[in-house]
Scaffold this motif. Structure first.
Motif, PDB file in Angstrom:
ATOM      1  N   CYS A  32       0.841  -1.204   0.000  1.00  0.00           N
ATOM      2  CA  CYS A  32       0.000   0.000   0.000  1.00  0.00           C
ATOM      3  C   CYS A  32       0.875   1.252   0.000  1.00  0.00           C
ATOM      4  N   ILE A  33       1.921   1.246   0.817  1.00  0.00           N
ATOM      5  CA  ILE A  33       2.821   2.396   0.889  1.00  0.00           C
ATOM      6  C   ILE A  33       3.539   2.598  -0.443  1.00  0.00           C
ATOM      7  N   ALA A  34       3.960   1.483  -1.072  1.00  0.00           N
ATOM      8  CA  ALA A  34       4.650   1.582  -2.360  1.00  0.00           C
ATOM      9  C   ALA A  34       3.742   2.194  -3.420  1.00  0.00           C
ATOM     10  N   LEU A  35       2.469   1.804  -3.424  1.00  0.00           N
ATOM     11  CA  LEU A  35       1.532   2.383  -4.385  1.00  0.00           C
ATOM     12  C   LEU A  35       1.351   3.872  -4.147  1.00  0.00           C
ATOM     13  N   ARG A  36       1.273   4.265  -2.873  1.00  0.00           N
ATOM     14  CA  ARG A  36       1.107   5.693  -2.575  1.00  0.00           C
ATOM     15  C   ARG A  36       2.344   6.478  -3.032  1.00  0.00           C
ATOM     16  N   THR A  37       3.529   5.904  -2.788  1.00  0.00           N
ATOM     17  CA  THR A  37       4.761   6.578  -3.184  1.00  0.00           C
ATOM     18  C   THR A  37       4.818   6.771  -4.692  1.00  0.00           C
ATOM     19  N   ARG A  38       4.443   5.724  -5.409  1.00  0.00           N
ATOM     20  CA  ARG A  38       4.435   5.818  -6.871  1.00  0.00           C
ATOM     21  C   ARG A  38       3.407   6.844  -7.355  1.00  0.00           C
ATOM     22  N   SER A  39       2.260   6.859  -6.715  1.00  0.00           N
ATOM     23  CA  SER A  39       1.214   7.805  -7.100  1.00  0.00           C
ATOM     24  C   SER A  39       1.662   9.240  -6.824  1.00  0.00           C
ATOM     25  N   ALA A  40       2.333   9.453  -5.664  1.00  0.00           N
ATOM     26  CA  ALA A  40       2.814  10.795  -5.317  1.00  0.00           C
ATOM     27  C   ALA A  40       3.891  11.271  -6.289  1.00  0.00           C
ATOM     28  N   ALA A  41       4.622  10.324  -6.899  1.00  0.00           N
ATOM     29  CA  ALA A  41       5.672  10.674  -7.855  1.00  0.00           C
ATOM     30  C   ALA A  41       5.104  10.940  -9.244  1.00  0.00           C
ATOM     31  N   GLY A  42       3.784  10.823  -9.390  1.00  0.00           N
ATOM     32  CA  GLY A  42       3.147  11.105 -10.665  1.00  0.00           C
ATOM     33  C   GLY A  42       2.913   9.894 -11.535  1.00  0.00           C
ATOM     34  N   GLU A  43       3.231   8.706 -11.027  1.00  0.00           N
ATOM     35  CA  GLU A  43       3.030   7.494 -11.826  1.00  0.00           C
ATOM     36  C   GLU A  43       1.554   7.104 -11.804  1.00  0.00           C
ATOM     37  N   ARG A  44       1.070   6.638 -12.915  1.00  0.00           N
ATOM     38  CA  ARG A  44      -0.321   6.202 -12.999  1.00  0.00           C
ATOM     39  C   ARG A  44      -0.425   4.767 -12.485  1.00  0.00           C
ATOM     40  N   ILE A  45      -1.351   4.551 -11.569  1.00  0.00           N
ATOM     41  CA  ILE A  45      -1.562   3.226 -10.984  1.00  0.00           C
ATOM     42  C   ILE A  45      -2.698   2.545 -11.724  1.00  0.00           C
ATOM     43  N   GLU A  46      -2.408   1.379 -12.262  1.00  0.00           N
ATOM     44  CA  GLU A  46      -3.431   0.633 -12.989  1.00  0.00           C
ATOM     45  C   GLU A  46      -4.501   0.121 -12.028  1.00  0.00           C
ATOM     46  N   ALA A  47      -5.730   0.098 -12.522  1.00  0.00           N
ATOM     47  CA  ALA A  47      -6.850  -0.403 -11.704  1.00  0.00           C
ATOM     48  C   ALA A  47      -6.656  -1.864 -11.335  1.00  0.00           C
ATOM     49  N   SER A  48      -5.990  -2.627 -12.203  1.00  0.00           N
ATOM     50  CA  SER A  48      -5.778  -4.053 -11.924  1.00  0.00           C
ATOM     51  C   SER A  48      -4.891  -4.256 -10.700  1.00  0.00           C
ATOM     52  N   GLU A  49      -3.933  -3.323 -10.483  1.00  0.00           N
ATOM     53  CA  GLU A  49      -3.072  -3.434  -9.301  1.00  0.00           C
ATOM     54  C   GLU A  49      -3.879  -3.228  -8.029  1.00  0.00           C
ATOM     55  N   LEU A  50      -4.758  -2.229  -8.045  1.00  0.00           N
ATOM     56  CA  LEU A  50      -5.606  -2.000  -6.867  1.00  0.00           C
ATOM     57  C   LEU A  50      -6.545  -3.166  -6.628  1.00  0.00           C
ATOM     58  N   ALA A  51      -7.106  -3.696  -7.720  1.00  0.00           N
ATOM     59  CA  ALA A  51      -8.031  -4.817  -7.567  1.00  0.00           C
ATOM     60  C   ALA A  51      -7.320  -6.032  -6.989  1.00  0.00           C
ATOM     61  N   SER A  52      -6.072  -6.281  -7.453  1.00  0.00           N
ATOM     62  CA  SER A  52      -5.307  -7.415  -6.942  1.00  0.00           C
ATOM     63  C   SER A  52      -5.000  -7.257  -5.461  1.00  0.00           C
ATOM     64  N   LEU A  53      -4.680  -6.015  -5.066  1.00  0.00           N
ATOM     65  CA  LEU A  53      -4.364  -5.754  -3.658  1.00  0.00           C
ATOM     66  C   LEU A  53      -5.588  -5.958  -2.773  1.00  0.00           C
ATOM     67  N   LEU A  54      -6.715  -5.428  -3.224  1.00  0.00           N
ATOM     68  CA  LEU A  54      -7.936  -5.550  -2.424  1.00  0.00           C
ATOM     69  C   LEU A  54      -8.438  -6.986  -2.361  1.00  0.00           C
ATOM     70  N   SER A  55      -8.142  -7.782  -3.393  1.00  0.00           N
ATOM     71  CA  SER A  55      -8.586  -9.172  -3.388  1.00  0.00           C
ATOM     72  C   SER A  55      -7.882  -9.993  -2.317  1.00  0.00           C
ATOM     73  N   ARG A  56      -6.746  -9.486  -1.853  1.00  0.00           N
ATOM     74  CA  ARG A  56      -6.007 -10.214  -0.819  1.00  0.00           C
ATOM     75  C   ARG A  56      -6.520  -9.937   0.584  1.00  0.00           C
ATOM     76  N   LEU A  57      -7.442  -8.989   0.705  1.00  0.00           N
ATOM     77  CA  LEU A  57      -7.933  -8.641   2.043  1.00  0.00           C
ATOM     78  C   LEU A  57      -8.601  -9.819   2.733  1.00  0.00           C
ATOM     79  N   SER A  58      -9.370 -10.579   1.968  1.00  0.00           N
ATOM     80  CA  SER A  58     -10.109 -11.694   2.570  1.00  0.00           C
ATOM     81  C   SER A  58      -9.156 -12.723   3.169  1.00  0.00           C
ATOM     82  N   SER A  59      -8.129 -13.117   2.399  1.00  0.00           N
ATOM     83  CA  SER A  59      -7.182 -14.105   2.916  1.00  0.00           C
ATOM     84  C   SER A  59      -6.392 -13.551   4.091  1.00  0.00           C
ATOM     85  N   LEU A  60      -6.095 -12.238   4.055  1.00  0.00           N
ATOM     86  CA  LEU A  60      -5.368 -11.627   5.160  1.00  0.00           C
ATOM     87  C   LEU A  60      -6.215 -11.609   6.430  1.00  0.00           C
ATOM     88  N   LYS A  61      -7.496 -11.307   6.275  1.00  0.00           N
ATOM     89  CA  LYS A  61      -8.386 -11.335   7.438  1.00  0.00           C
ATOM     90  C   LYS A  61      -8.457 -12.730   8.031  1.00  0.00           C
TER      91      LYS A  61
END
Length: 289
Positions: A32-61
């Motif tokens: 999550c921090i890496a994505l924020r850092t990249r976003s703050a640097a002006g890099e475009r974050i693909e929606a698939s990356e966010l979707a992949s990250l959020l899909s891991r929430l269930s297993s993490l819980k």
């Protein structure tokens, strides 16, 4: 005795489970921090990356919930350091300030964030507080059981938490037998001799209480003590029952066994004894609420 052997292994297993869960927790926060850092640097974050990250929430819980139990002081510090680093990154512009690891007392409860990920706080893990509450919750259970080889019946009431709990159990032959007088195995009585008609019955009564321990969701161990009696009774030619004093015991009762949990239903197998000298097996079934 069984609990003494199992307890160190169970505690080690719980500690390893928390280490693994905290490792996954940290990896998720780092991403999550890496994505924020990249976003703050002006890099475009693909929606698939966010979707992949959020899909891991269930297993993490599931990983955090499966590791329910008490963290060690070192694990509490690790949890807090991960959480504080995440909050610092998402609450300050740039998010590169050093983080001071808090010094928590061993008895201090974990402070669970309650805001959502969109608010910049570690919201997906607010269920940690829920798990802590569930650890303290007690759930009742009722069991019906039978003893062998001398047939008797009983009921057991349990009040169990996620790991530890307590129970009380009572048992008796049905219908209850009441003897009219005492005799001895040599046929004598305080007033003379007994003339039997060949009928024999065993009466068993006990009440015990003790502790339960659940190292895994499907397995519960129990052990306890109380008071009981186990008597051999002869019937005389007048159809009166006489307790055979030297073949009967009464005093401290003890029992121990295992409970196999299948959803809300459970199966019980154990050993019950009235000391000194009497022991038998018990089997039963019950439901937990």
């Amino acid at each position: 005795m069984v609990l003494l052997f199992l307890l160190p292994a169970v505690l080690n297993a719980q500690e390893s489970e928390w280490d693994a869960a905290l490792g996954e927790y940290q990896r998720f926060c780092d991403e999550c921090i890496a994505l924020r850092t990249r976003s703050a640097a002006g890099e475009r974050i693909e929606a698939s990356e966010l979707a992949s990250l959020l899909s891991r929430l269930s297993s993490l819980k599931n990983a955090l919930q499966g590791a329910a139990g008490q963290m060690t002081p070192a694990q509490r510090l690790r949890f807090e350091s991960i959480r504080l680093r995440y909050e610092e990154v998402f609450s300050q512009p740039g998010g590169h300030s050093p983080v001071r690891i808090p010094q928590l007392e061993p008895g201090v409860a974990l402070r669970a964030p309650v805001k959502s990920l969109d608010d910049g706080v570690l919201g997906p893990f607010d269920h940690v507080a829920t798990v802590q509450k569930e650890n303290m919750a007690l759930h009742p259970g009722i069991f019906l059981l039978a003893g062998v080889p001398d047939l008797y019946f009983g009921a057991m009431f349990t009040l169990s938490g996620l790991r530890a709990g307590a129970y009380i159990k009572a048992s008796s032959e049905i219908p209850m037998l009441r003897h009219a007088y005492d005799c001895f195995s040599n046929g004598t009585t305080p007033d003379g001799f007994i003339w039997t008609n060949g009928e024999l019955r065993v009466s068993h009564r006990s009440i015990t209480a003790g502790a339960t321990f659940t190292p895994w969701k499907f397995l519960t161990l129990y052990a306890g003590a109380g008071y009981g009696s186990h008597a051999v009774n002869w019937q005389d030619v007048s159809f009166r029952w006489a307790r055979v004093e030297d073949l009967s015991v009464r005093g401290v009762a003890a029992d121990a066994g295992v409970i196999i949990n299948i959803g809300r239903f459970s199966l019980l197998a154990g050993v019950s004894s009235v000391l000194p000298g009497q022991a038998g097996a018990e089997f039963g079934a019950g439901v937990r609420f």
